[in-house]
Design an enzyme around this catalytic site. Structure first.
Site, PDB file in Angstrom:
ATOM      1  N   ALA A  64      13.420 -29.581 -39.424  1.00 18.24           N
ATOM      2  CA  ALA A  64      13.655 -30.260 -38.149  1.00 18.24           C
ATOM      3  C   ALA A  64      13.089 -29.504 -36.954  1.00 18.24           C
ATOM      4  CB  ALA A  64      15.153 -30.502 -37.962  1.00 18.24           C
ATOM      5  N   LEU A  65      13.069 -28.173 -37.017  1.00 16.03           N
ATOM      6  CA  LEU A  65      12.524 -27.420 -35.885  1.00 16.03           C
ATOM      7  C   LEU A  65      11.026 -27.628 -35.708  1.00 16.03           C
ATOM      8  CD1 LEU A  65      14.453 -24.032 -36.009  1.00 16.03           C
ATOM      9  CD2 LEU A  65      14.615 -25.819 -34.272  1.00 16.03           C
ATOM     10  N   GLU A  66      10.344 -28.016 -36.762  1.00 16.93           N
ATOM     11  CA  GLU A  66       8.902 -28.242 -36.686  1.00 16.93           C
ATOM     12  C   GLU A  66       8.540 -29.662 -36.261  1.00 16.93           C
ATOM     13  OE1 GLU A  66       9.964 -24.800 -38.601  1.00 16.93           O
ATOM     14  OE2 GLU A  66      10.385 -26.729 -39.541  1.00 16.93           O
ATOM     15  N   CYS A  88      17.052 -34.183 -41.432  1.00 15.02           N
ATOM     16  CA  CYS A  88      18.458 -34.099 -41.801  1.00 15.02           C
ATOM     17  C   CYS A  88      18.921 -32.657 -41.682  1.00 15.02           C
ATOM     18  CB  CYS A  88      18.667 -34.621 -43.221  1.00 15.02           C
ATOM     19  SG  CYS A  88      20.383 -34.520 -43.760  1.00 15.02           S
ATOM     20  N   THR A  94      27.213 -21.124 -40.612  1.00 12.87           N
ATOM     21  CA  THR A  94      26.760 -20.266 -39.511  1.00 12.87           C
ATOM     22  C   THR A  94      26.353 -21.106 -38.309  1.00 12.87           C
ATOM     23  OG1 THR A  94      24.422 -20.288 -40.145  1.00 12.87           O
ATOM     24  CG2 THR A  94      25.834 -18.644 -41.228  1.00 12.87           C
ATOM     25  N   HIS A  96      23.522 -21.526 -37.225  1.00 12.35           N
ATOM     26  CA  HIS A  96      22.179 -22.085 -37.415  1.00 12.35           C
ATOM     27  C   HIS A  96      22.157 -23.602 -37.227  1.00 12.35           C
ATOM     28  CE1 HIS A  96      18.048 -21.931 -38.751  1.00 12.35           C
ATOM     29  NE2 HIS A  96      18.296 -22.863 -39.650  1.00 12.35           N
ATOM     30  N   ARG A 135      24.367 -42.506 -44.284  1.00 14.40           N
ATOM     31  CA  ARG A 135      23.623 -42.939 -43.097  1.00 14.40           C
ATOM     32  C   ARG A 135      22.122 -43.093 -43.317  1.00 14.40           C
ATOM     33  NH1 ARG A 135      28.102 -40.517 -42.021  1.00 14.40           N
ATOM     34  NH2 ARG A 135      29.262 -40.826 -40.095  1.00 14.40           N
TER      35      ARG A 135
END
Length: 158
Positions: A64-66, A88, A94, A96, A135
Site C-alpha cells: 500500500a505504501l507504494e 489491503c 504494532t 505499522h 469487503r
C-alpha cells in the site's frame, strides 16, 4: 452564488456510463488473496459499466505504501480519466498498521489533488482477514463505480 448539482452521467440502461473512459488501476500485492479479489471485482464492474477492457490498465506494486507513487506515474501520463487504488492493510500488533494506512491514504489524496484526477481509494483497512474478505468484492465494485462517476463529474465541471 450558483449551486452545482450534477447527476452522474447515465447510459441507456440507467446505470453509470463508462463508455469511452480510460481507467488505470494500481493494485498492491501484499495480502494478495484480498487484492486479487478486489481487482477482479473492480475490473468486472468497469466492464459492466461500459469501459472497454483494452482501456483498463493494471499496475501492481509491492504494498500500500507504494500505491501513491505508481498512481502519480500514471497521472503524469495524462492518459487516464480516473485512477483506482487497491490494497489491503490488516491491523497487526504494532504501530505499522497506522503508519501504512495513514501514509497511503494521504498519498492517494495528494496525487488526486496535485494532478486533478479522480482516484477511487479502495485500500481496505481492517482489523482482521475475515473483515477484509467480507469487503473485498463490494469494495472492488464500489471503486469502479466511484471512478466512473467522478470521471464524468469532472468532465461536466470542466
Amino acid at each position: 452564488m450558483k449551486d452545482f448539482m450534477f447527476e452522474a452521467e447515465k447510459g441507456d440502461s440507467g446505470t453509470l456510463d463508462g463508455r469511452g473512459l480510460t481507467i488505470g488501476i494500481v493494485q498492491a500485492r501484499f495480502n494478495a488473496s484480498i487484492t486479487e479479489a478486489l481487482a477482479q471485482a473492480c475490473r468486472s464492474e468497469l466492464i459492466a459499466l461500459g469501459v472497454a477492457p483494452e482501456d483498463i490498465d493494471l499496475v501492481q506494486v509491492p504494498g500500500a505504501l507504494e500505491v501513491p507513487l505508481a498512481l502519480q506515474a500514471l497521472a503524469e501520463r495524462d492518459r487516464y480519466d480516473a485512477l483506482i487504488a487497491l490494497g489491503c492493510i490488516i491491523r497487526g500488533e504494532t504501530y505499522h498498521f497506522e503508519l501504512v494506512a495513514n501514509e497511503s491514504g494521504a498519498g492517494v489524496s495528494r496525487v488526486a489533488l496535485d494532478y486533478q484526477i479522480p482516484i477511487a481509494n479502495a485500500i481496505l483497512t481492517t482489523e482482521n482477514l475475515a473483515q477484509a474478505e467480507a469487503r473485498q468484492t463490494e469494495k472492488g465494485r464500489d471503486a469502479a463505480r466511484v471512478a466512473v462517476e467522478m470521471a464524468r463529474l469532472l468532465e461536466r465541471l470542466a
